[in-house]
Design an enzyme around this catalytic site. Structure first.
Site, PDB file in Angstrom:
ATOM      1  NE  ARG A  57       1.354   1.369   5.476  1.00  0.00           N
ATOM      2  CZ  ARG A  57       1.379   0.306   4.833  1.00  0.00           C
ATOM      3  NH1 ARG A  57       0.380   0.145   3.765  1.00  0.00           N
ATOM      4  NH2 ARG A  57       1.936  -0.621   5.257  1.00  0.00           N
TER       5      ARG A  57
ATOM      6  CG  ASP B 146      -0.658  -2.956   2.253  1.00  0.00           C
ATOM      7  OD1 ASP B 146       0.141  -2.562   2.730  1.00  0.00           O
ATOM      8  OD2 ASP B 146      -0.154  -3.471   0.845  1.00  0.00           O
TER       9      ASP B 146
HETATM   10  C1  LIG Z   1       4.246   3.776   2.223  1.00  0.00           C
HETATM   11  C2  LIG Z   1       2.932   3.784   1.330  1.00  0.00           C
HETATM   12  C3  LIG Z   1       1.802   2.810   1.770  1.00  0.00           C
HETATM   13  C4  LIG Z   1       0.678   2.826   1.040  1.00  0.00           C
HETATM   14  N1  LIG Z   1      -0.426   1.734   1.308  1.00  0.00           N
HETATM   15  C5  LIG Z   1      -1.785   1.885   0.753  1.00  0.00           C
HETATM   16  C6  LIG Z   1      -2.667   1.203   1.405  1.00  0.00           C
HETATM   17  O1  LIG Z   1      -2.351   0.164   2.028  1.00  0.00           O
HETATM   18  N2  LIG Z   1      -3.716   1.246   0.633  1.00  0.00           N
HETATM   19  C7  LIG Z   1      -4.195   2.245  -0.216  1.00  0.00           C
HETATM   20  O2  LIG Z   1      -5.227   2.284  -0.803  1.00  0.00           O
HETATM   21  N3  LIG Z   1      -3.026   3.135  -0.566  1.00  0.00           N
HETATM   22  C8  LIG Z   1      -1.747   2.866  -0.366  1.00  0.00           C
HETATM   23  N4  LIG Z   1      -0.909   3.824  -0.560  1.00  0.00           N
HETATM   24  C9  LIG Z   1      -1.237   4.419  -1.766  1.00  0.00           C
HETATM   25  C10 LIG Z   1      -1.800   5.950  -1.508  1.00  0.00           C
HETATM   26  O3  LIG Z   1      -2.972   5.733  -1.042  1.00  0.00           O
HETATM   27  C11 LIG Z   1      -1.767   6.917  -2.584  1.00  0.00           C
HETATM   28  O4  LIG Z   1      -2.400   6.231  -3.763  1.00  0.00           O
HETATM   29  C12 LIG Z   1      -0.485   7.105  -3.048  1.00  0.00           C
HETATM   30  O5  LIG Z   1       0.510   7.401  -2.096  1.00  0.00           O
HETATM   31  C13 LIG Z   1      -0.353   8.566  -3.965  1.00  0.00           C
HETATM   32  O6  LIG Z   1      -0.707   9.663  -3.175  1.00  0.00           O
HETATM   33  P1  LIG Z   1       0.302  10.558  -2.439  1.00  0.00           P
HETATM   34  O7  LIG Z   1      -0.134  10.703  -1.051  1.00  0.00           O
HETATM   35  O8  LIG Z   1       1.747  10.070  -2.785  1.00  0.00           O
HETATM   36  O9  LIG Z   1      -0.178  12.090  -3.147  1.00  0.00           O
HETATM   37  P2  LIG Z   1      -0.626  12.253  -4.600  1.00  0.00           P
HETATM   38  O10 LIG Z   1      -1.669  13.784  -4.418  1.00  0.00           O
HETATM   39  O11 LIG Z   1      -1.208  11.286  -5.462  1.00  0.00           O
HETATM   40  O12 LIG Z   1       0.691  12.824  -5.212  1.00  0.00           O
HETATM   41  C14 LIG Z   1       1.451  13.938  -4.718  1.00  0.00           C
HETATM   42  C15 LIG Z   1       2.805  14.075  -5.530  1.00  0.00           C
HETATM   43  O13 LIG Z   1       3.357  12.836  -5.235  1.00  0.00           O
HETATM   44  C16 LIG Z   1       4.293  12.380  -6.377  1.00  0.00           C
HETATM   45  N5  LIG Z   1       3.557  11.142  -6.524  1.00  0.00           N
HETATM   46  C17 LIG Z   1       2.826  10.371  -6.380  1.00  0.00           C
HETATM   47  N6  LIG Z   1       2.506   9.165  -6.666  1.00  0.00           N
HETATM   48  C18 LIG Z   1       3.433   9.101  -7.533  1.00  0.00           C
HETATM   49  C19 LIG Z   1       3.873   7.823  -8.449  1.00  0.00           C
HETATM   50  N7  LIG Z   1       3.239   7.023  -8.535  1.00  0.00           N
HETATM   51  N8  LIG Z   1       5.134   8.142  -9.031  1.00  0.00           N
HETATM   52  C20 LIG Z   1       5.826   9.390  -9.066  1.00  0.00           C
HETATM   53  N9  LIG Z   1       5.569  10.292  -8.048  1.00  0.00           N
HETATM   54  C21 LIG Z   1       4.219  10.151  -7.330  1.00  0.00           C
HETATM   55  C22 LIG Z   1       3.946  13.297  -7.399  1.00  0.00           C
HETATM   56  O14 LIG Z   1       5.178  14.324  -7.222  1.00  0.00           O
HETATM   57  C23 LIG Z   1       2.727  14.069  -7.143  1.00  0.00           C
HETATM   58  O15 LIG Z   1       2.634  15.324  -7.471  1.00  0.00           O
HETATM   59  C24 LIG Z   1       0.406   3.717   0.133  1.00  0.00           C
HETATM   60  C25 LIG Z   1       1.392   4.850  -0.019  1.00  0.00           C
HETATM   61  C26 LIG Z   1       2.366   4.870   0.620  1.00  0.00           C
HETATM   62  C27 LIG Z   1       3.394   5.930   0.211  1.00  0.00           C
END
Ligand SMILES: Cc1cc2nc3c(=O)[nH]c(=O)nc-3n(C[C@H](O)[C@H](O)[C@H](O)COP(=O)(O)OP(=O)(O)OC[C@H]3O[C@@H](n4cnc5c(N)ncnc54)[C@H](O)[C@@H]3O)c2cc1C
Length: 355
Positions: A225, A175
């Protein structure tokens, strides 16, 4: 390393003015029963910061931790408190055609003994996943492996996990945490990947530096990732606001997929944003990149509809499966990403405590 800790403290510091704003927000939330969904979304940024602030309050997190598993609302995003529960959830996901990435929740250990304990638990997770023939890997957080204490200790523990996984023919992923750790994480990732060749790394699209980091990693042929980024970072370090982060995310997705056509990366597009997922799928098609040369990743319990669509479209889908007793900070981050999730928690509490 002391410097690391003091910068980190500055990053999460809440001053008096913010605190007053949050108290008002709390009052509005508690008293203003007419907060409809649209008004809620209109206050997104304030609510998001409010949740970040709440997550720094021990009393609040303790109260949530006491009720979360009991009333079940935490189970939506956390696979359970024990490895056995996480393995059961993973088994179900694998049977449904997903890969999994198991993550033992927790961050920032403060003693070497705790770091070694976490290391042992990661090794145990790898052994158990292998024994159960589960498709996927484990995801590790370097501050859980003592990064605040000593980079050397953390590097050695990381290497021992990667080596054991390699012996079993498996991979690991790392991560990415707050920006104060980016350099150290990249260094440890590079040295481990150079030695074992089975590591993937999360890279945050909101950081200004990320395009250069991706180029720097190309010689190691890594799995990358791509995430938007989950921490609060200042404007000199990260682009601000969803449109700018999304634009960077799309650009970096294309960069990674183009690199994949030349064998430089295995891109893992980690987002629940349908626009980001569609962009990745259409760019891969445009570039003629086969579906087994990249994957989509999403988090346990989030956008399960989109997860199903990804599988239906024939994409590899890896689900990030967190578990453990220390789930509260992680849970609060998921709430802050989508404040509408707070309604889900409140509904669960009201429904289940009155039944
Ligand atoms: C597999 C994976 C690993 C990750 N690892 C890391 C990491 O190592 N370091 C790091 O900084 N971040 C990590 N993240 C988190 C990432 O940085 C974002 O904060 C998170 O994924 C929300 O961004 P988004 O791309 O989903 O889009 P966003 O623009 O935040 O959301 C788009 C849409 O996704 C849906 N959505 C997003 N979040 C949620 C939620 N919590 N509950 C319900 N619906 C939601 C909603 O429909 C929203 O409108 C990871 C995410 C994923 C998917």
């Amino acid at each position: 390393m002391c410097e690391l800790r003091s910068v980190k403290e500055r990053q999460v510091r809440i001053d008096g003015a913010e605190s007053a704003t949050y108290s008002l927000t709390a009052a509005a939330l508690l008293c203003g029963g007419g907060f409809g969904a649209n008004r809620w979304f209109g206050h997104d940024m304030l609510i998001r910061n409010f949740i970040f602030w709440l997550s720094s309050k021990r009393g609040v997190t303790n109260a949530i931790a006491r009720r979360g598993m009991k009333y079940g609302f935490a189970r939506r995003f956390v696979a359970g408190e024990t490895l056995a529960e996480a393995l059961t959830a993973s088994d179900e996901l694998c049977r449904a055609g997903r890969h999994v990435s198991l993550n033992h929740l927790g961050e920032n250990v403060t003693t070497e003994a705790a770091a070694r304990e976490v290391c042992a638990s990661y090794l145990e997770m790898t052994e158990q996943m292998h024994a159960k023939n589960l498709a996927g890997n484990i995801s590790i957080k370097l501050t859980q492996l003592g990064l605040d204490l000593s980079k050397e200790l953390c590097g050695a523990l990381t290497l021992s996990i990667a080596k054991r996984a390699a012996e079993l023919g498996r991979t690991i992923e790392m991560d990415m945490e707050g920006s104060v750790y980016t350099d150290a994480t990249l260094d440890i990732f590079e040295s481990t990947q150079r030695e074992t060749g089975n590591c993937g790394l999360a890279i945050q699209a909101y950081l200004h530096r990320t395009e250069k980091d991706i180029q720097r990693l190309a010689p190691l042929r890594p799995k990358i990732r791509l995430v938007k980024g989950a921490y609060r970072e200042p404007a000199n370090i990260a682009v601000q606001g969803k449109p700018a982060v999304d634009a960077n995310y799309r650009k970096l997705t294309t960069l990674l997929l183009e690199g994949a056509t030349r064998g430089l990366y295995f891109p893992a597009i980690a987002s629940h944003d349908p626009f980001m997922v569609t962009h990745a799928q259409s760019e891969a098609a445009r570039l003629g990149l086969p579906k087994d040369k990249y994957e989509l990743q999403m988090i346990y319990g989030i956008r399960r509809d989109l997860q199903q669509q990804a599988r239906d479209a024939g994409n590899i889908l890896q689900v990030y499966v967190p578990f453990g007793t220390d789930w509260c900070p992680y849970f609060m981050r998921r709430l802050s990403e989508r404040p509408a999730n707070c309604w889900f928690v409140l509904r669960s509490l009201v429904a289940e405590s009155s039944s």
